[in-house]
Design an enzyme around this catalytic site. Structure first.
Site, PDB file in Angstrom:
ATOM      1  N   HIS A  20      41.571 -62.645  -6.197  1.00 19.90           N
ATOM      2  CA  HIS A  20      40.268 -63.160  -5.502  1.00 19.90           C
ATOM      3  C   HIS A  20      40.642 -63.467  -4.141  1.00 19.90           C
ATOM      4  O   HIS A  20      41.288 -64.537  -3.804  1.00 19.90           O
ATOM      5  CB  HIS A  20      39.474 -64.028  -6.305  1.00 19.90           C
ATOM      6  N   ARG A  22      38.337 -63.525  -1.473  1.00 22.92           N
ATOM      7  CA  ARG A  22      37.499 -64.396  -0.732  1.00 22.92           C
ATOM      8  C   ARG A  22      36.564 -63.834   0.121  1.00 22.92           C
ATOM      9  O   ARG A  22      35.740 -64.582   0.872  1.00 22.92           O
ATOM     10  CB  ARG A  22      37.874 -65.745  -0.608  1.00 22.92           C
ATOM     11  N   ASN A  52      33.788 -60.580  -6.552  1.00 21.94           N
ATOM     12  CA  ASN A  52      32.976 -61.755  -6.569  1.00 21.94           C
ATOM     13  C   ASN A  52      32.896 -62.400  -5.405  1.00 21.94           C
ATOM     14  O   ASN A  52      32.901 -63.634  -5.253  1.00 21.94           O
ATOM     15  CB  ASN A  52      33.197 -62.776  -7.932  1.00 21.94           C
ATOM     16  N   ASP A 110      34.018 -59.355 -12.919  1.00 24.29           N
ATOM     17  CA  ASP A 110      34.819 -60.364 -13.333  1.00 24.29           C
ATOM     18  C   ASP A 110      34.284 -61.763 -12.554  1.00 24.29           C
ATOM     19  O   ASP A 110      33.755 -61.788 -11.457  1.00 24.29           O
ATOM     20  CB  ASP A 110      36.155 -60.195 -12.476  1.00 24.29           C
ATOM     21  N   ASP A 263      45.264 -63.313 -11.287  1.00 25.46           N
ATOM     22  CA  ASP A 263      43.842 -63.909 -11.016  1.00 25.46           C
ATOM     23  C   ASP A 263      43.897 -65.034 -10.186  1.00 25.46           C
ATOM     24  O   ASP A 263      43.268 -66.075 -10.160  1.00 25.46           O
ATOM     25  CB  ASP A 263      43.349 -64.642 -12.616  1.00 25.46           C
TER      26      ASP A 263
HETATM   27  C1  NCD Z   1      37.402 -66.988 -10.704  1.00 31.72           C
HETATM   28  C2  NCD Z   1      37.366 -67.192  -9.327  1.00 31.72           C
HETATM   29  O1  NCD Z   1      37.545 -68.227  -8.863  1.00 31.72           O
HETATM   30  O2  NCD Z   1      36.731 -66.257  -8.690  1.00 31.72           O
HETATM   31  N1  NCD Z   1      38.068 -68.026 -11.526  1.00 31.72           N
HETATM   32  C3  NCD Z   1      38.543 -68.212 -12.618  1.00 31.72           C
HETATM   33  O3  NCD Z   1      38.828 -69.376 -13.034  1.00 31.72           O
HETATM   34  N2  NCD Z   1      39.141 -67.151 -13.233  1.00 31.72           N
HETATM   35  C4  NCD Z   1      36.305 -66.626 -11.269  1.00 31.72           C
HETATM   36  C5  NCD Z   1      36.010 -66.606 -12.904  1.00 31.72           C
HETATM   37  O4  NCD Z   1      36.777 -65.726 -13.607  1.00 31.72           O
HETATM   38  O5  NCD Z   1      35.396 -67.279 -13.216  1.00 31.72           O
END
Ligand code: NCD
Length: 383
Positions: A20, A22, A52, A110, A263
């Site tokens: 992610h 951001r 996301n 996701d 992740d």
């Molecule tokens: C993810 C995020 O912060 O974008 N966080 C996570 O704990 N893996 C999104 C999500 O899967 O909730």
């Protein structure tokens, strides 16, 4: 001219299927420049970016903007993942052909599971037209409403609402059936339960075109790490129990789980310095993945060849990126590692804008010394 430390290892550049970054929208947590900088420092030459963002990457425009930004920044390659549904909610599928044409390598909602079977079926059918895998965050929301951590003895002790592992297993089981029915490519994001490993093993033994990833934190930590409400350990899916960790390790070792993915989920200080119930889920991973997992190799819990394959060839073939195996004439996407160097994970050593990790202060062995993308040095020992 580089003098590598004696005994250094040269590996194919790492590929992260799940980060992610951001940008757009939450650049105070991370942006494409800092995220790719962290990736380079972690030995990654390719990073797949989850959709996301704000706005959600559900359009050609956002995909193209991300790629343009990554191109300006240089360094590791960015591979956007488009959303499955518009805004990551509801029934309307994205224009997957447009996303693919713009450069998306997969689709995923996701952070939000596609719980409707009919939407999932249509998503699998549509994505298969463009040979894109559908990456599922398997979580039956009806079973996880308001949950804060894994449902078990620790959640009971802390009085926190639990997230049962069956909420993951149910969706994985259904999706595997839909994948078989549609013949589409299906990928399980951040597998966390013993049940998921069992279901995948059975599906693969019957030749289904399915794949899965596991994160370093699900391979290394259990729900006990939450201790007394440590928000650094709050993550989706939650940290599970010892037998889940064992099953995930075995699944990764025998190839039932194809890939390791970070992740990488950066969050600001205030997102974590608050009540557990208010804290945002997620932890950073790009710079910690390799040293943490080399620890597992050292313990004999993971064969080195599986670690390398699960971070290079396996994720690149899932995302249909060029072959990462080192061979004559291939482009030099490489990472140089000193497997003996010991260091301590400290905020000041991390390039990511966010420092949210439960591994802060941990002593690790193995350090990325240099990362090359297509022959260009994108990280050089911190300088
Ligand atoms: C993810 C995020 O912060 O974008 N966080 C996570 O704990 N893996 C999104 C999500 O899967 O909730």
């Amino acid at each position: 001219v580089i003098a590598p430390p004696p005994g250094a290892w040269l590996l194919p550049g790492l590929v992260d299927l799940h980060a992610h970054l951001r940008e757009p929208g939450q650049e105070s947590k991370e942006d494409i420049r800092s995220g790719l900088g962290a990736a380079a420092a972690g030995g990654f030459t390719d990073v797949c970016a989850m959709p996301n963002t704000v706005p959600v990457n559900d359009s050609r425009m956002v995909t193209e903007a991300m790629l343009a930004r990554a191109h300006d920044v240089g360094g590791p390659r960015l591979h956007p993942i488009g959303a499955i549904t518009m805004g990551q909610r509801g029934e309307a599928l994205t224009e997957m052909g447009d996303l693919r044409e713009a450069g998306a390598v997969a689709v995923s909602d996701d952070g939000r599971c596609v719980t409707s079977s009919s939407v999932m079926r249509r998503a699998l059918e549509y994505a298969s037209v463009f040979d894109m895998p559908v990456i599922q965050h398997a979580e039956d929301h009806a079973l996880t409403e308001g949950s804060q951590m894994h449902e078990g003895s620790v959640s009971t002790k802390l009085g926190l609402r639990g997230w049962p592992r069956v909420a993951e297993d149910i969706i994985v089981a259904r999706d595997l059936m839909l994948a078989e029915y549609t013949g589409a490519r299906y990928h399980v994001a951040h597998a966390s339960t013993e049940g998921t490993v069992r279901l995948l093993r059975e599906a693969k033994s019957r030749g289904l075109r399915v794949s899965a990833e596991v994160t370093p934190h699900h391979l290394l930590l259990t729900h006990e790490a939450v201790g007394l409400y440590d928000t650094a350990c709050k993550v989706n899916p939650p940290l599970r129990e010892e037998h889940d960790v064992q099953a995930l390790r075995e699944g990764l070792a025998d190839g039932t789980i194809d890939a390791v993915a970070t992740d990488h989920a950066p969050h600001g200080i205030l997102d974590k310095h608050c009540e557990f119930a208010e804290a945002k889920p997620g932890m950073i991973g790009l710079e910690l993945c390799l040293p943490l997992l080399l620890g597992l190799v050292e313990q004999g819990a993971l064969p080195l060849n599986r670690l390398v394959e699960s971070l290079t060839h396996a994720p690149s073939s899932i995302a249909r990126l060029p072959d990462k195996r080192i061979r004559e004439g291939a482009r030099a996407d490489l990472v140089l590692i000193d497997p003996e160097e010991r260091w301590t994970i400290e905020a000041s050593r991390l390039r990511s804008k966010s420092k949210n990790t439960p591994f802060m202060g941990r002593n690790v062995k193995g350090r990325v010394k240099m990362t090359l993308v297509a022959g260009n040095i994108v990280f050089n020992g911190g300088s």
